[in-house]
Design a protein around this motif. Structure first.
Motif, PDB file in Angstrom:
ATOM      1  N   LEU A 107     -30.876 -15.377  49.073  1.00 51.40           N
ATOM      2  CA  LEU A 107     -30.379 -14.826  50.335  1.00 51.40           C
ATOM      3  C   LEU A 107     -28.886 -15.073  50.520  1.00 51.40           C
ATOM      4  N   ILE A 108     -28.366 -16.165  49.953  1.00 52.35           N
ATOM      5  CA  ILE A 108     -26.957 -16.539  50.163  1.00 52.35           C
ATOM      6  C   ILE A 108     -26.157 -16.463  48.857  1.00 52.35           C
ATOM      7  N   ARG A 109     -26.705 -15.780  47.863  1.00 53.62           N
ATOM      8  CA  ARG A 109     -26.115 -15.809  46.515  1.00 53.62           C
ATOM      9  C   ARG A 109     -24.671 -15.344  46.472  1.00 53.62           C
ATOM     10  N   ASP A 110     -24.319 -14.360  47.284  1.00 54.56           N
ATOM     11  CA  ASP A 110     -22.968 -13.808  47.240  1.00 54.56           C
ATOM     12  C   ASP A 110     -21.970 -14.617  48.072  1.00 54.56           C
ATOM     13  N   GLN A 111     -22.464 -15.641  48.766  1.00 58.16           N
ATOM     14  CA  GLN A 111     -21.598 -16.431  49.639  1.00 58.16           C
ATOM     15  C   GLN A 111     -21.267 -17.805  49.065  1.00 58.16           C
ATOM     16  N   LEU A 112     -21.867 -18.129  47.918  1.00 63.27           N
ATOM     17  CA  LEU A 112     -21.623 -19.437  47.304  1.00 63.27           C
ATOM     18  C   LEU A 112     -20.431 -19.318  46.358  1.00 63.27           C
ATOM     19  N   THR A 113     -19.263 -19.180  46.933  1.00 67.96           N
ATOM     20  CA  THR A 113     -18.066 -18.836  46.171  1.00 67.96           C
ATOM     21  C   THR A 113     -17.493 -19.996  45.362  1.00 67.96           C
TER      22      THR A 113
END
Length: 531
Positions: free
Chosen positions: A120-126
């Protein structure tokens, strides 16, 4: 250098292993791990971290259930001066993202059961560069996460010899996230000296010795289990037993199985244990001391008489460790003890930071008498650090009073946070989720008393004009987006929230009203929460 002079976690583990070698330290289920095995295993993890490019002051998040591999991960990171960031295994969604990102974690060590939550948060773990997984990796889930994932078993291919790193007592050992009350969760930066010091302090307060076996069911991602069981056992040359989780039905079986002499507790746990059916071996359980907080006095009296141990309580928090505590044989009913005045100054202030009179209620404020025995600040939140330390005192956000003999009595939380079944819950974070529901206009989340002690979570919800929302739908929505223990039990759908002229919600009025005839109760409705 003797073990008592070491104030760095990794060096403490290494020195104790040198002294005790094959002496058992950890019991987990039917497995036994010696001091030396844990030391060498953590060396392997340290080498593995270094091989992945991690270095001193880097951060790693750990999201694991109670397991010996957690200790390998924690001790291995400590030996390199890598900062451990424990994550509550119930976290998901935006809160999970915040902890990983705010801490600047480069690596996440996680149980395979929780891997799906990263989708769900894969694209936000920069900032995350890698994931290490304990347990079988679901390749379909792994394909959806744009960060390389490797099995933790690979770490045991690395050398067992010690690693060299110049780690100082003032260096950060961990960042412990505490529930936000008027904002996002804050990361408490804990130096190595604070960790080892607190272990020694608890050992002193509990009269610990090498014959003790400390039992804990508390999760290793809690500072309580790390400092007040693991490190207390290490500095005491003692042993410990680790349960996967709390179970009232097997608790006393575990105590007898491992020969435990001390355990930690939370208030609700003691109430639950007091209601267990009597056993013939109750009086011969072998426990000397139970250590915790918030046990109701009548429950404490009952348990001490039934099992023959002494309860010791105190006041502490992630930011300060322990500053007030009972002394063995010198307790006062309902009190959390006296100030540990060789270590801390503690006063009670009013809202103008003026000390209140004896018997009056004030906010507990603390400052240390020695360096690096409490937090150094909130990570990446300098303004919150300054706010907490205003007028050169750390403000705890908790109310207490004291009597003429200097015994302190905890009263209530000044801050708008809740505690349910031993878990701290931020009303801000629960409201944040509820308010994202498309049918919700606004909400207010607050505590109501639980029949087990501590709190239950209640939400007053205002819907958007013309909308209808059944409680089951809202609970399901929350369950997918927050920790299971934070999902409200009680819901009230109301036309508007009580507010001040400046539009601030008057939660005290909601608390005063509490549960009404129109309040919906999740448990009475038979709704099960998914963990």
């Amino acid at each position: 250098m003797s073990g008592n002079e070491i104030n760095v976690v990794g060096k403490l583990i290494q020195e104790k292993a040198r002294i005790h070698k094959e002496r058992p330290f950890l019991y987990f289920k039917d497995e036994v791990f010696t001091y030396e095995q844990l030391d060498k295993g953590s060396n392997q993890f340290a080498h593995a971290f270094r091989a992945r490019g991690l270095k001193k002051d880097d951060k790693i998040s750990i999201m694991m259930m109670n397991h010996p591999y957690y200790l390998h991960t924690w001790f291995g990171s400590a030996k390199l001066g890598i900062v451990e960031v424990p994550i509550n295994t119930a976290y998901k969604g935006d809160l999970l993202r915040h902890l990983i990102n705010n801490s600047d974690s480069k690596l996440l060590v996680i149980d395979s059961a929780f891997l799906e939550r990263l989708v769900l948060i894969r694209d936000q773990l920069t900032k995350l560069q890698g994931i290490v997984c304990r347990g079988e990796i679901d390749q379909e889930i792994a394909k959806e996460i744009p960060v390389p994932i490797s099995p933790i078993e690979e770490f045991f291919d690395y050398p067992m010899d010690p690693v060299e790193e110049d780690v100082k007592p003032s260096d950060p050992a961990a960042i412990i996230y505490t529930s936000g009350t008027t904002g996002l969760s804050k990361g408490v930066v804990c130096p190595h000296n604070y960790y080892v010091h607190t272990g020694r302090l608890v050992a002193r307060l509990r009269d610990a010795n090498s014959k003790d076996l400390f039992y804990t069911f508390l999760p290793l991602f809690h500072i309580n289990a790390q400092l007040m069981t693991v490190l207390t056992a290490q500095v005491s040359d003692a042993r410990m037993a680790l349960a996967e989780r709390f179970s009232a039905s097997t608790f006393w079986d575990d105590i007898h199985k491992y020969g435990a002499t001390q355990f930690n507790y939370l208030g609700a746990v003691m109430t639950i244990l007091s209601k267990q059916p009597p056993r013939e071996d109750d009086a011969s359980c072998g426990i000397r001391y139970a250590f915790g907080a918030a046990c109701p006095p009548d429950v404490m009296q009952h348990l001490e008489k039934r099992f023959g141990f002494e309860c010791l309580e105190g006041f502490g928090m992630s930011e300060i460790g322990l500053a007030v505590h009972d002394a063995i044989g010198n307790r006062r009913t309902g009190s959390c003890g006296k100030v540990l005045d060789d270590l801390f100054e503690v006063k009670l202030f009013n809202d103008d930071d003026e000390e209140v009179a004896v018997g009056e209620i004030g906010e507990i404020v603390v400052r240390p008498k020695k360096p690096n025995i409490m937090m150094t600040g909130y990570y990446n939140m300098p303004e919150k650090t300054l706010e907490a330390f205003r007028n050169l005192w750390f403000h705890t956000g908790d109310y207490a009073k004291k009597d003429k003999d200097e015994f302190f009595y905890f009263v209530d939380r000044k801050k708008d946070a809740m505690r349910r079944r031993g878990e701290n819950i931020s009303s801000f974070e629960v409201e944040k989720v509820i308010n994202t529901h498309p049918k919700v206009l606004e909400s207010a989340v607050f505590a109501v008393p639980s029949e087990l002690g501590e709190d239950e979570v209640m939400a007053a919800v205002v819907l958007r004009p013309g909308e209808k929302l059944n409680p089951e739908e809202l609970v399901s929505f929350c369950n997918e987006r927050m920790a299971y223990f934070a999902v409200p039990r009680f819901l009230d759908f109301i036309p508007e929230l009580p507010k001040t002229p400046t539009n601030r919600i008057e939660k005290y009025r909601l608390r005063q009203q509490g549960i009404t005839a129109g309040t919906w109760d999740r448990e009475k409705a038979g709704i099960k929460i998914k963990r």
